[in-house]
Design an enzyme around this catalytic site. Structure first.
Site, PDB file in Angstrom:
ATOM      1  N   TYR A 156       0.765-117.401  18.924  1.00 11.56           N
ATOM      2  CA  TYR A 156      -0.326-117.174  19.587  1.00 11.56           C
ATOM      3  C   TYR A 156      -1.280-118.749  18.840  1.00 11.56           C
ATOM      4  CZ  TYR A 156      -4.607-115.806  22.007  1.00 11.56           C
ATOM      5  OH  TYR A 156      -6.074-115.758  22.492  1.00 11.56           O
ATOM      6  N   LYS A 160      -2.219-121.951  20.179  1.00 10.07           N
ATOM      7  CA  LYS A 160      -4.245-122.020  20.498  1.00 10.07           C
ATOM      8  C   LYS A 160      -4.381-123.282  19.560  1.00 10.07           C
ATOM      9  CE  LYS A 160      -4.803-118.625  23.689  1.00 10.07           C
ATOM     10  NZ  LYS A 160      -5.196-119.629  24.192  1.00 10.07           N
TER      11      LYS A 160
HETATM   12  P1  NAD Z   1      -6.641-111.240  29.989  1.00 17.32           P
HETATM   13  O1  NAD Z   1      -5.152-110.175  30.261  1.00 17.32           O
HETATM   14  O2  NAD Z   1      -6.939-110.074  31.231  1.00 17.32           O
HETATM   15  O3  NAD Z   1      -5.747-112.162  31.003  1.00 17.32           O
HETATM   16  C1  NAD Z   1      -5.114-112.933  31.040  1.00 17.32           C
HETATM   17  C2  NAD Z   1      -3.740-113.312  32.495  1.00 17.32           C
HETATM   18  O4  NAD Z   1      -3.465-114.495  32.458  1.00 17.32           O
HETATM   19  C3  NAD Z   1      -3.563-112.538  33.807  1.00 17.32           C
HETATM   20  O5  NAD Z   1      -3.854-111.946  34.701  1.00 17.32           O
HETATM   21  C4  NAD Z   1      -2.309-112.285  33.766  1.00 17.32           C
HETATM   22  O6  NAD Z   1      -1.278-111.716  33.943  1.00 17.32           O
HETATM   23  C5  NAD Z   1      -2.114-114.199  33.529  1.00 17.32           C
HETATM   24  N1  NAD Z   1      -0.795-114.317  33.154  1.00 17.32           N
HETATM   25  C6  NAD Z   1      -0.578-114.052  32.169  1.00 17.32           C
HETATM   26  N2  NAD Z   1       0.956-115.024  31.878  1.00 17.32           N
HETATM   27  C7  NAD Z   1       1.390-115.788  32.996  1.00 17.32           C
HETATM   28  C8  NAD Z   1       2.325-115.899  33.248  1.00 17.32           C
HETATM   29  N3  NAD Z   1       3.181-117.058  33.082  1.00 17.32           N
HETATM   30  N4  NAD Z   1       1.357-117.018  34.062  1.00 17.32           N
HETATM   31  C9  NAD Z   1       0.683-116.792  34.626  1.00 17.32           C
HETATM   32  N5  NAD Z   1      -0.516-115.982  34.992  1.00 17.32           N
HETATM   33  C10 NAD Z   1      -0.431-115.888  33.425  1.00 17.32           C
HETATM   34  O7  NAD Z   1      -6.584-112.079  29.040  1.00 17.32           O
HETATM   35  P2  NAD Z   1      -8.080-112.635  28.626  1.00 17.32           P
HETATM   36  O8  NAD Z   1      -9.241-111.872  27.241  1.00 17.32           O
HETATM   37  O9  NAD Z   1      -8.660-112.668  29.907  1.00 17.32           O
HETATM   38  O10 NAD Z   1      -7.572-114.319  28.629  1.00 17.32           O
HETATM   39  C11 NAD Z   1      -7.778-115.124  29.059  1.00 17.32           C
HETATM   40  C12 NAD Z   1      -7.889-116.347  27.905  1.00 17.32           C
HETATM   41  O11 NAD Z   1      -8.158-116.616  26.844  1.00 17.32           O
HETATM   42  C13 NAD Z   1      -6.083-116.223  27.066  1.00 17.32           C
HETATM   43  O12 NAD Z   1      -5.485-117.617  27.008  1.00 17.32           O
HETATM   44  C14 NAD Z   1      -6.336-115.849  25.821  1.00 17.32           C
HETATM   45  O13 NAD Z   1      -5.361-116.608  24.718  1.00 17.32           O
HETATM   46  C15 NAD Z   1      -7.809-116.722  25.519  1.00 17.32           C
HETATM   47  N6  NAD Z   1      -8.622-115.697  25.070  1.00 17.32           N
HETATM   48  C16 NAD Z   1      -9.502-114.579  24.888  1.00 17.32           C
HETATM   49  C17 NAD Z   1     -10.250-113.593  23.561  1.00 17.32           C
HETATM   50  C18 NAD Z   1     -10.227-112.563  24.110  1.00 17.32           C
HETATM   51  O14 NAD Z   1     -10.801-111.832  22.890  1.00 17.32           O
HETATM   52  N7  NAD Z   1      -9.409-111.706  24.968  1.00 17.32           N
HETATM   53  C19 NAD Z   1     -10.004-114.515  23.283  1.00 17.32           C
HETATM   54  C20 NAD Z   1      -9.529-116.151  22.560  1.00 17.32           C
HETATM   55  C21 NAD Z   1      -8.701-117.047  23.571  1.00 17.32           C
END
Ligand code: NAD
Length: 248
Positions: A156, A160
């Site tokens: 991961y 990133k």
């Molecule tokens: P989440 O799991 O709620 O949402 C992720 C979404 O991506 C889901 O709807 C999933 O169906 C979709 N997805 C996964 N694989 C896919 C694919 N192959 N094709 C199309 N869609 C796909 O998570 P989130 O927290 O909303 O994450 C959103 C972004 O933020 C991500 O890139 C995550 O790495 C990043 N992020 C989140 C956090 C956190 O603390 N939640 C922190 C840093 C970064």
């Protein structure tokens, strides 16, 4: 007036926590939405209901972001429906955690495939359209983990960190076409992704947050709106943290 009224905003991972908050925030500004996720079946009904409430024009696109040809089709669908492609938000992401000594090759490849190659796929297919338009914005969701690393997340954090390199290079290559490219580095945001963490890990993370609260998806969505708006037109090649002062 943020200048987003009538703009076409494509968001990947739009049925997830941050993606859905982003879709709602852009809908409020009068944007047209091209929402990409793996599927838009029953599990996403609540998200679709919330979007419908806004009255925004929306195209739901089922697409695996890791699939180069499927992304080409998704971009075409959005462009044909709305006649422009103004903002692309690479937000889809997955985790497959494990210590590096035990990490399966498949878990490395799949995380890089979705998180990093997925973002490349959209840049690759959207950039020609934005170049012809002479305007565009890429907003890529990285993570503070991509900057500082995190035990158990070699795949991961590498994905990133890769997104940050992609973001900066796109900013340099396409700046002359009036295209900006920025990365957002969220800290610990309350969504399905972080729900999966144990209470122990959550408490440990929380203790590093100066603002003494977990982030909300809306905290990230508001920055996306700013970067996509007229106010963000001279910001490019940046990595902006939304982390409650967790990373310094
Ligand atoms: P989440 O799991 O709620 O949402 C992720 C979404 O991506 C889901 O709807 C999933 O169906 C979709 N997805 C996964 N694989 C896919 C694919 N192959 N094709 C199309 N869609 C796909 O998570 P989130 O927290 O909303 O994450 C959103 C972004 O933020 C991500 O890139 C995550 O790495 C990043 N992020 C989140 C956090 C956190 O603390 N939640 C922190 C840093 C970064």
């Amino acid at each position: 007036e943020l200048g987003l009224n009538g703009k076409c905003v494509l968001i990947t991972g739009a049925s997830g926590g941050i993606g859905c908050a982003a879709a709602l925030a852009f809908a409020k500004e009068g944007a047209k939405l091209a929402l990409v996720d793996l599927d838009w079946g029953e599990r996403t009904q609540a998200v679709k209901d919330a979007i419908a409430q806004t009255g925004a024009e929306v195209e739901y696109i089922a697409c695996n972001v890791a699939d180069f040809d499927a992304v080409e089709k998704a971009v075409k669908t959005a462009h044909e429906r709305f006649g422009s492609l103004d903002v692309v938000i690479n937000n889809a992401g997955i985790t497959k955690d494990g210590l590096v000594m035990r990490m399966k090759e498949q878990d490395f490849d799949s995380v890089i495939g979705v998180n990093l190659k997925g973002a490349f796929n959209f840049v690759r297919h959207a950039a020609p359209i934005m170049t012809r338009q002479r305007s565009g914005r890429f907003i890529n969701v990285a993570s503070i983990v991509g900057v500082v690393g995190n035990p158990g997340q070699a795949n991961y954090s590498a994905s990133k960190a890769g997104i940050i390199g992609l973001t900066k290079t796109v900013a340099k290559e396409l700046g002359s076409r009036n295209i900006t490219s920025n990365a957002i580095a969220p800290g610990f945001i309350e969504t399905a992704m972080t729900d999966a963490l144990s209470d122990k890990v959550k408490a440990e993370l929380n203790s590093h947050i100066s603002l003494r609260r977990l982030g909300k998806a809306e905290d990230v969505a508001r920055l996306m709106v700013f970067l996509a708006s007229d106010a963000g037109s001279y910001i490019s090649g940046q990595v902006i943290g939304v982390d409650g002062c967790m990373s310094i």
